[in-house]
Structure formats: structure tokens, C-alpha cells
Design an enzyme around this catalytic site. Structure first.
Site, PDB file in Angstrom:
ATOM      1  N   GLY A   1       0.811  -1.201   0.000  1.00  0.00           N
ATOM      2  CA  GLY A   1       0.000   0.000   0.000  1.00  0.00           C
ATOM      3  C   GLY A   1       0.851   1.262   0.000  1.00  0.00           C
ATOM      4  O   GLY A   1       2.065   1.210   0.212  1.00  0.00           O
TER       5      GLY A   1
ATOM      6  N   ALA B   1      -6.249  -6.803   3.972  1.00  0.00           N
ATOM      7  CA  ALA B   1      -4.807  -7.070   3.984  1.00  0.00           C
ATOM      8  C   ALA B   1      -4.525  -8.509   3.540  1.00  0.00           C
ATOM      9  O   ALA B   1      -5.119  -9.455   4.062  1.00  0.00           O
ATOM     10  CB  ALA B   1      -4.242  -6.825   5.379  1.00  0.00           C
TER      11      ALA B   1
ATOM     12  N   TYR C   1      -2.386 -19.721  -2.553  1.00  0.00           N
ATOM     13  CA  TYR C   1      -3.201 -18.525  -2.335  1.00  0.00           C
ATOM     14  C   TYR C   1      -4.666 -18.915  -2.123  1.00  0.00           C
ATOM     15  O   TYR C   1      -5.322 -18.464  -1.178  1.00  0.00           O
ATOM     16  CB  TYR C   1      -3.064 -17.573  -3.526  1.00  0.00           C
ATOM     17  CG  TYR C   1      -3.996 -16.391  -3.467  1.00  0.00           C
ATOM     18  CD1 TYR C   1      -3.684 -15.278  -2.697  1.00  0.00           C
ATOM     19  CD2 TYR C   1      -5.187 -16.387  -4.180  1.00  0.00           C
ATOM     20  CE1 TYR C   1      -4.546 -14.193  -2.637  1.00  0.00           C
ATOM     21  CE2 TYR C   1      -6.052 -15.308  -4.134  1.00  0.00           C
ATOM     22  CZ  TYR C   1      -5.726 -14.214  -3.357  1.00  0.00           C
ATOM     23  OH  TYR C   1      -6.582 -13.149  -3.292  1.00  0.00           O
TER      24      TYR C   1
ATOM     25  N   LYS D   1      -6.851 -18.552   1.301  1.00  0.00           N
ATOM     26  CA  LYS D   1      -8.070 -17.748   1.312  1.00  0.00           C
ATOM     27  C   LYS D   1      -9.253 -18.574   1.809  1.00  0.00           C
ATOM     28  O   LYS D   1     -10.109 -18.078   2.559  1.00  0.00           O
ATOM     29  CB  LYS D   1      -8.360 -17.196  -0.093  1.00  0.00           C
ATOM     30  CG  LYS D   1      -7.593 -15.936  -0.428  1.00  0.00           C
ATOM     31  CD  LYS D   1      -8.019 -14.761   0.455  1.00  0.00           C
ATOM     32  CE  LYS D   1      -7.371 -13.470   0.057  1.00  0.00           C
ATOM     33  NZ  LYS D   1      -7.759 -12.351   0.938  1.00  0.00           N
TER      34      LYS D   1
ATOM     35  N   ASN E   1     -12.038 -11.622 -10.771  1.00  0.00           N
ATOM     36  CA  ASN E   1     -10.791 -10.949 -11.129  1.00  0.00           C
ATOM     37  C   ASN E   1     -10.993  -9.440 -11.153  1.00  0.00           C
ATOM     38  O   ASN E   1     -11.581  -8.891 -12.075  1.00  0.00           O
ATOM     39  CB  ASN E   1     -10.285 -11.450 -12.478  1.00  0.00           C
ATOM     40  CG  ASN E   1      -9.636 -12.809 -12.371  1.00  0.00           C
ATOM     41  OD1 ASN E   1     -10.287 -13.767 -11.967  1.00  0.00           O
ATOM     42  ND2 ASN E   1      -8.368 -12.904 -12.712  1.00  0.00           N
TER      43      ASN E   1
ATOM     44  N   ASP F   1      -2.428 -21.458 -11.968  1.00  0.00           N
ATOM     45  CA  ASP F   1      -3.540 -20.818 -12.672  1.00  0.00           C
ATOM     46  C   ASP F   1      -4.636 -21.828 -12.966  1.00  0.00           C
ATOM     47  O   ASP F   1      -4.361 -22.979 -13.330  1.00  0.00           O
ATOM     48  CB  ASP F   1      -3.049 -20.207 -13.986  1.00  0.00           C
ATOM     49  CG  ASP F   1      -2.556 -18.786 -13.821  1.00  0.00           C
ATOM     50  OD1 ASP F   1      -2.597 -18.281 -12.690  1.00  0.00           O
ATOM     51  OD2 ASP F   1      -2.128 -18.188 -14.827  1.00  0.00           O
TER      52      ASP F   1
END
Length: 313
Positions: free
Chosen positions: A36, A73, A140, A144, A169, A268
């Protein structure tokens, strides 16, 4: 209301926090500024420079407590998460648990969590509803999904309302080139610099692109008064990466055939298109069409090329 936004100096936060301030909320941003930027926090919002995981460094600075905590975050790069899973776990799982611990201490009544379409992995059918199996293909996505479980269980145990937003996305002004779903930013950056981007894989993989302005609106929707819910934030429209490149090349006046080819990226997924019906029942629907969002992005980005950067296209 008193609203705490973790990661509020980042991409999504830069669109959300100003809207919170404009609505008269008392806003505190907690951000370690690793991704950030200080200048993204508008006048009227308080910035606490701290790692969300180090709650002792920032929670005591909020003696007044808070009503809502919005947890943005995160470590948002799939390739980086694949290369460094421990760091991804620390940011996206431990960081979420720390935010929840802070919420309890602060007396928060509602927690909103930025999750991801990555939790679904490669879906068996499209569009993907919220009740579809969650089989993430990246660290990831795994972390999540773990964050979602922590948020939901925490809410049930401590009586907090929880709003879990599974974001498609996200693209838009201010997006970096390394974050999850950042292909629009990557293509835009290359076009601005007069360079050829890399199209990974065969270009037929599809994504559901949602404008960051719409994502900010989703985080604001029914703020402080929503029942606990888990919803997709998406358009329900799939666009192939090849089609995306063609649209962006056309805006820049570039031959879309002139693109570098690269291998598919590890982690991906092949196709992603989320079902937005539950969100509509919740009262939310995106408003910005992809072609309109891309055109506005190019109109604001184009001067960088016109300013005399070297052309390689």
C-alpha cells in the site's frame, strides 16, 4: 460508524476508504505499506502503519473500539504464493486470524472479508455458485479458503455478523502488476510503455472481470446491517485472456497478433466465471461493463505513451 480497514492503503482500499469517509464514517486504516501507499489514504481517515498480525502494535491505539472491521490485507500474488507458501500462509491465514482477534478486542459487530474466486479451483460447471465444491489449485486459494473458515467460525462462536465476499478478477485504476487477477494491469502497463506483453498459455483461459469500483460498492453494501452471508462479487460473464488482449490492443491501436507467448503459469486455473445470483438476492449487482472499464483505464493511461516513452510495439 467506526470502521477499521486492514490493507486500506492498497488497491481495493484506495477505492473503498474514500467512499467510507464521504459517507461520514470514522475510518482507521491499518497497513504496513509493504504494498500500500500512504498517499492513498484520504484526508479524514486515520492511518496506523503496522502489520495486522502484530495486534499489540495497533489495537491499543484504538481505545474507542470499532463497529465494523473490513479485512483486505493480504498477499495477493498467486505465483509468489506458489514460490513462498510459508509467507503466503503467514499473510493470508495468520493475518486473518490476527484481524479476527483484533475485532473481538475492539468490540466489532460485523466483519467483512475479501476472499477470492481462487477458492473454487477448476470448477466442474460454469457459472460457479457459492455452494460449488471448493478445491483450490494454489496456496493462495488454499489460504483464502482457510481464511473464510476462520471468519465464519469466529462469527458463530463470538456472535459477530460475517460478510464473506468471493471476488472475481478485480481490475481498475491503481492496480499493480503482481497481484492476483492482475492481467489487465500487466497488459495496460506494457501498452503504456510501448512494449509487448506476455500472453501465458494459449489465451483461451477465461476470467470473470469485475471493476474495482463495483468491488468497493459491494463492501459498502448494507454495511453494518447485513446478515451473515457468503457471496460472489462478479459479473457472471467470462472473457478469455486472448479476447481481453484484443480489446486492449484495439484501444491502443496495436495489432493484437503482435504479442509474446509464454507458458501457462503454475497455480492458474483454466476457467473462472462466477454466478452472481446470490449477490443479486442480497441486493448487489456490478454496474460497470468490461469494455467501459477498459476504455476509461486506457483514456487515463494513454498520456504516458504520448509523453515520449520508447516505442517497441
Amino acid at each position: 460508524m467506526r470502521v477499521v480497514v486492514t490493507g486500506g492503503a492498497g488497491f481495493i482500499g484506495s477505492h473503498l476508504v474514500p467512499r467510507l469517509v464521504a459517507r461520514g464514517h470514522q475510518v482507521t486504516v491499518v497497513d504496513n505499506l509493504s504494498a500500500g501507499r500512504r498517499e492513498r489514504v484520504p484526508e479524514g481517515a486515520r492511518l496506523l502503519v503496522a502489520d495486522v498480525r502484530l495486534t499489540a502494535a495497533w489495537v491499543p491505539r484504538l481505545p474507542e473500539g470499532a463497529d465494523v472491521l473490513i479485512h483486505l490485507a493480504a498477499q495477493a500474488s498467486v505465483p509468489l504464493g506458489e514460490a513462498h507458501p510459508r509467507e503466503d500462509f503467514a499473510a493470508n491465514a495468520e493475518g486473518t486470524l490476527a484481524a479476527l482477534e483484533a475485532a473481538l478486542t475492539l468490540g466489532v459487530r460485523e466483519v467483512r472479508f475479501a476472499s477470492s474466486a481462487a477458492v473454487y479451483g477448476d470448477p466442474a460447471r460454469l457459472p460457479v455458485p457459492e455452494e460449488a465444491p471448493t478445491v483450490p489449485r494454489s496456496f493462495y486459494g488454499v489460504h483464502k479458503l482457510l481464511g473464510e473458515g476462520l471468519v465464519a467460525h469466529w462469527g458463530e462462536r463470538y456472535g459477530m455478523r460475517t460478510v464473506i465476499l468471493r471476488l472475481a478478477n478485480v481490475y481498475g485504476p491503481g492496480q499493480g502488476v503482481t497481484g492476483e487477477g492482475g492481467v489487465v494491469a500487466v497488459f495496460l502497463d506494457a501498452l503504456r510503455r510501448g512494449r509487448l506483453p506476455v500472453l501465458h498459455g494459449d489465451g483461451r483461459q477465461t476470467r470473470d472481470f469485475v471493476a474495482v469500483e463495483d468491488v468497493a460498492a459491494a463492501f459498502l453494501h448494507r454495511l453494518g446491517e447485513s446478515p451473515s452471508v457468503r457471496v460472489n462479487v462478479a459479473t457472471g460473464i467470462g472473457t478469455s485472456i486472448g479476447e481481453l488482449w484484443q480489446q486492449m490492443a484495439a484501444l491502443a491501436g496495436v495489432d493484437p497478433a503482435r504479442v509474446r507467448r509464454g507458458p501457462a503459469r503454475v497455480g492458474d486455473i483454466r476457467h473462472s466465471r462466477l454466478d452472481p445470483e446470490r449477490a443479486r438476492a442480497w441486493g448487489f449487482a456490478p454496474r460497470i461493463r468490461l469494455e467501459d472499464g477498459l476504455r476509461r483505464l486506457w483514456e487515463t493511461a494513454a498520456p504516458a505513451v504520448a509523453a515520449g516513452e520508447e516505442q517497441q510495439l
